[in-house]
Design a protein around this motif. Structure first.
Motif, PDB file in Angstrom:
ATOM      1  N   HIS A   1      -4.571   5.409  -0.685  1.00 21.20           N
ATOM      2  CA  HIS A   1      -3.544   4.169  -0.687  1.00 21.20           C
ATOM      3  C   HIS A   1      -3.832   3.267  -1.675  1.00 21.20           C
ATOM      4  O   HIS A   1      -5.201   3.025  -1.696  1.00 21.20           O
ATOM      5  CB  HIS A   1      -3.431   3.752   0.823  1.00 21.20           C
ATOM      6  N   HIS A   2      -3.075   2.563  -2.321  1.00 16.39           N
ATOM      7  CA  HIS A   2      -3.431   1.407  -3.122  1.00 16.39           C
ATOM      8  C   HIS A   2      -2.122   0.499  -3.162  1.00 16.39           C
ATOM      9  O   HIS A   2      -0.948   0.837  -2.735  1.00 16.39           O
ATOM     10  CB  HIS A   2      -3.903   1.973  -4.456  1.00 16.39           C
ATOM     11  N   GLY A   3      -2.382  -0.652  -3.997  1.00 16.20           N
ATOM     12  CA  GLY A   3      -1.430  -1.728  -3.796  1.00 16.20           C
ATOM     13  C   GLY A   3      -1.998  -2.816  -4.589  1.00 16.20           C
ATOM     14  O   GLY A   3      -3.065  -3.101  -4.988  1.00 16.20           O
TER      15      GLY A   3
ATOM     16  N   LEU B   1       0.843  -1.069   0.095  1.00 13.63           N
ATOM     17  CA  LEU B   1      -0.066  -0.019   0.009  1.00 13.63           C
ATOM     18  C   LEU B   1       0.914   1.314  -0.159  1.00 13.63           C
ATOM     19  O   LEU B   1       1.837   1.190   0.703  1.00 13.63           O
ATOM     20  CB  LEU B   1      -0.806   0.100   1.123  1.00 13.63           C
ATOM     21  N   HIS B   2       0.670   2.163  -0.917  1.00 13.76           N
ATOM     22  CA  HIS B   2       1.407   3.445  -0.824  1.00 13.76           C
ATOM     23  C   HIS B   2       0.523   4.616  -1.655  1.00 13.76           C
ATOM     24  O   HIS B   2      -0.572   4.361  -2.159  1.00 13.76           O
ATOM     25  CB  HIS B   2       2.560   3.128  -1.909  1.00 13.76           C
ATOM     26  N   VAL B   3       0.838   5.818  -1.506  1.00 17.71           N
ATOM     27  CA  VAL B   3       0.183   6.832  -2.165  1.00 17.71           C
ATOM     28  C   VAL B   3       1.224   7.346  -3.227  1.00 17.71           C
ATOM     29  O   VAL B   3       2.574   7.466  -2.918  1.00 17.71           O
ATOM     30  CB  VAL B   3      -0.016   8.031  -1.236  1.00 17.71           C
ATOM     31  N   ASP B   4       0.851   7.578  -4.468  1.00 13.54           N
ATOM     32  CA  ASP B   4       1.725   8.361  -5.584  1.00 13.54           C
ATOM     33  C   ASP B   4       1.798   9.761  -5.284  1.00 13.54           C
ATOM     34  O   ASP B   4       0.679  10.464  -5.516  1.00 13.54           O
ATOM     35  CB  ASP B   4       1.005   7.907  -7.057  1.00 13.54           C
ATOM     36  N   ALA B   5       2.859  10.264  -4.999  1.00 17.18           N
ATOM     37  CA  ALA B   5       2.909  11.693  -4.595  1.00 17.18           C
ATOM     38  C   ALA B   5       4.402  12.121  -5.204  1.00 17.18           C
ATOM     39  O   ALA B   5       4.657  13.349  -4.661  1.00 17.18           O
ATOM     40  CB  ALA B   5       2.984  11.809  -2.945  1.00 17.18           C
TER      41      ALA B   5
ATOM     42  N   LEU C   1      -0.166   5.890 -17.025  1.00 18.45           N
ATOM     43  CA  LEU C   1       0.118   7.087 -17.470  1.00 18.45           C
ATOM     44  C   LEU C   1      -0.186   8.120 -16.861  1.00 18.45           C
ATOM     45  O   LEU C   1      -1.025   8.274 -15.783  1.00 18.45           O
ATOM     46  CB  LEU C   1      -0.893   7.478 -18.690  1.00 18.45           C
ATOM     47  N   ARG C   2       0.901   9.248 -16.724  1.00 15.23           N
ATOM     48  CA  ARG C   2       0.947  10.184 -15.578  1.00 15.23           C
ATOM     49  C   ARG C   2       1.427  11.447 -16.090  1.00 15.23           C
ATOM     50  O   ARG C   2       2.317  11.477 -17.177  1.00 15.23           O
ATOM     51  CB  ARG C   2       2.106   9.784 -14.548  1.00 15.23           C
ATOM     52  N   ARG C   3       0.807  12.424 -15.649  1.00 18.97           N
ATOM     53  CA  ARG C   3       1.281  13.961 -15.970  1.00 18.97           C
ATOM     54  C   ARG C   3       2.276  14.258 -14.622  1.00 18.97           C
ATOM     55  O   ARG C   3       1.637  14.171 -13.655  1.00 18.97           O
ATOM     56  CB  ARG C   3       0.148  14.990 -16.055  1.00 18.97           C
TER      57      ARG C   3
HETATM   58 FE    FE Z   1       0.868   3.494  -7.224  1.00 18.59          FE
END
Ligand code: FE
Ligand code: MD3
Length: 221
Positions: free
Chosen positions: A185-187, A129-133, A213-215
């Protein structure tokens, strides 16, 4: 029991607002075509094993990227985006048109994606589990494309101890994470071996691929 209540009992939590799942959006022909493009990308930009900042503990997931920027992590430098492959020193390969088009059609975001992170999960791999930050473009959604074996994806809330819901993701599924979901949070709890409708190319090996895909940088005003 009403369907919604049933879903909540099974999952302990509803999925956060801003999460949209497009099940089976990519047919088998499109999955095969995208997998060929990814195989060519990883020939030029080999899958590498990222390591945790400070401890140097390896991820069980292997990664590569395409697009102007790529996400990397190692013991000394930590989590970051950079324009070059950490081992070859070359720029990341260009992002396939299919991916840029999907982003345009599904997100409506006013700027193109800068990074496509490619995650390869061999059977047994997981992602805690993590957050993309690490993205400065805080308002931009993330678009995730699943290929190969199915996986159990888990998503919670903005706090680590928030209740979570589980969703099974199959090859061809596309997940849009916008709004509140973007900062949850997700994983990935587990890969389900041998469940792929279109298996991964020989040169990548068995398991699951996920492309996000990310900006990264805020669009210019
Ligand atoms: Fe992620
Ligand atoms: C929810 N990847 O690369 S994809 C990641 O399947 C990552 O490889 C997982 O988490 C994978 O960071 C999950 C779905 C996903 C991707 C990004 C998110 C869910 C997200 C960002 C914010 C919230």
């Amino acid at each position: 029991m009403p369907h919604q209540a049933m879903e909540r009992r099974k999952n302990a939590a509803a999925t956060p607002p801003g999460l949209r799942l497009y099940r089976g959006l990519l047919g088998v022909t499109e999955q095969a075509r995208l997998l060929e493009e990814i195989a060519a990308i990883v020939r030029a930009a080999p899958l590498f094993t990222p390591r945790m900042p400070n401890t140097g503990r390896p991820f069980s997931v292997r990664m590569s990227n395409c697009g102007a920027l790529g996400w990397v992590s190692d013991r000394e430098g930590g989590y970051r985006y950079q324009p070059r492959h950490p081992r070859t020193g070359r720029p990341w390969p260009p992002m396939p048109q299919m991916l840029r088009r999907l982003w345009g059609e599904l997100t409506g975001y006013p700027a193109p994606p800068e990074a496509a992170l490619i995650n390869h999960y061999p059977p047994g791999a997981r992602m805690g589990l993590h957050v993309d930050a690490d993205e400065q473009a805080r308002d931009a959604p993330v678009l995730s494309i699943s290929l190969g074996d199915a996986a159990t994806f888990r998503i919670g809330g903005p706090r680590r101890r928030d209740p979570t819901a589980s969703v099974r993701l199959h090859g061809g599924d596309v997940l849009l994470l916008g709004g509140a979901a973007r900062h949850c949070h997700h994983g990935i709890d587990r890969i389900h071996p041998g469940t792929a409708a279109v298996p991964l190319p020989e040169e990548i090996g068995p398991g699951r691929l996920n492309i996000t895909l990310r900006r990264v940088t805020p669009p210019a005003q």
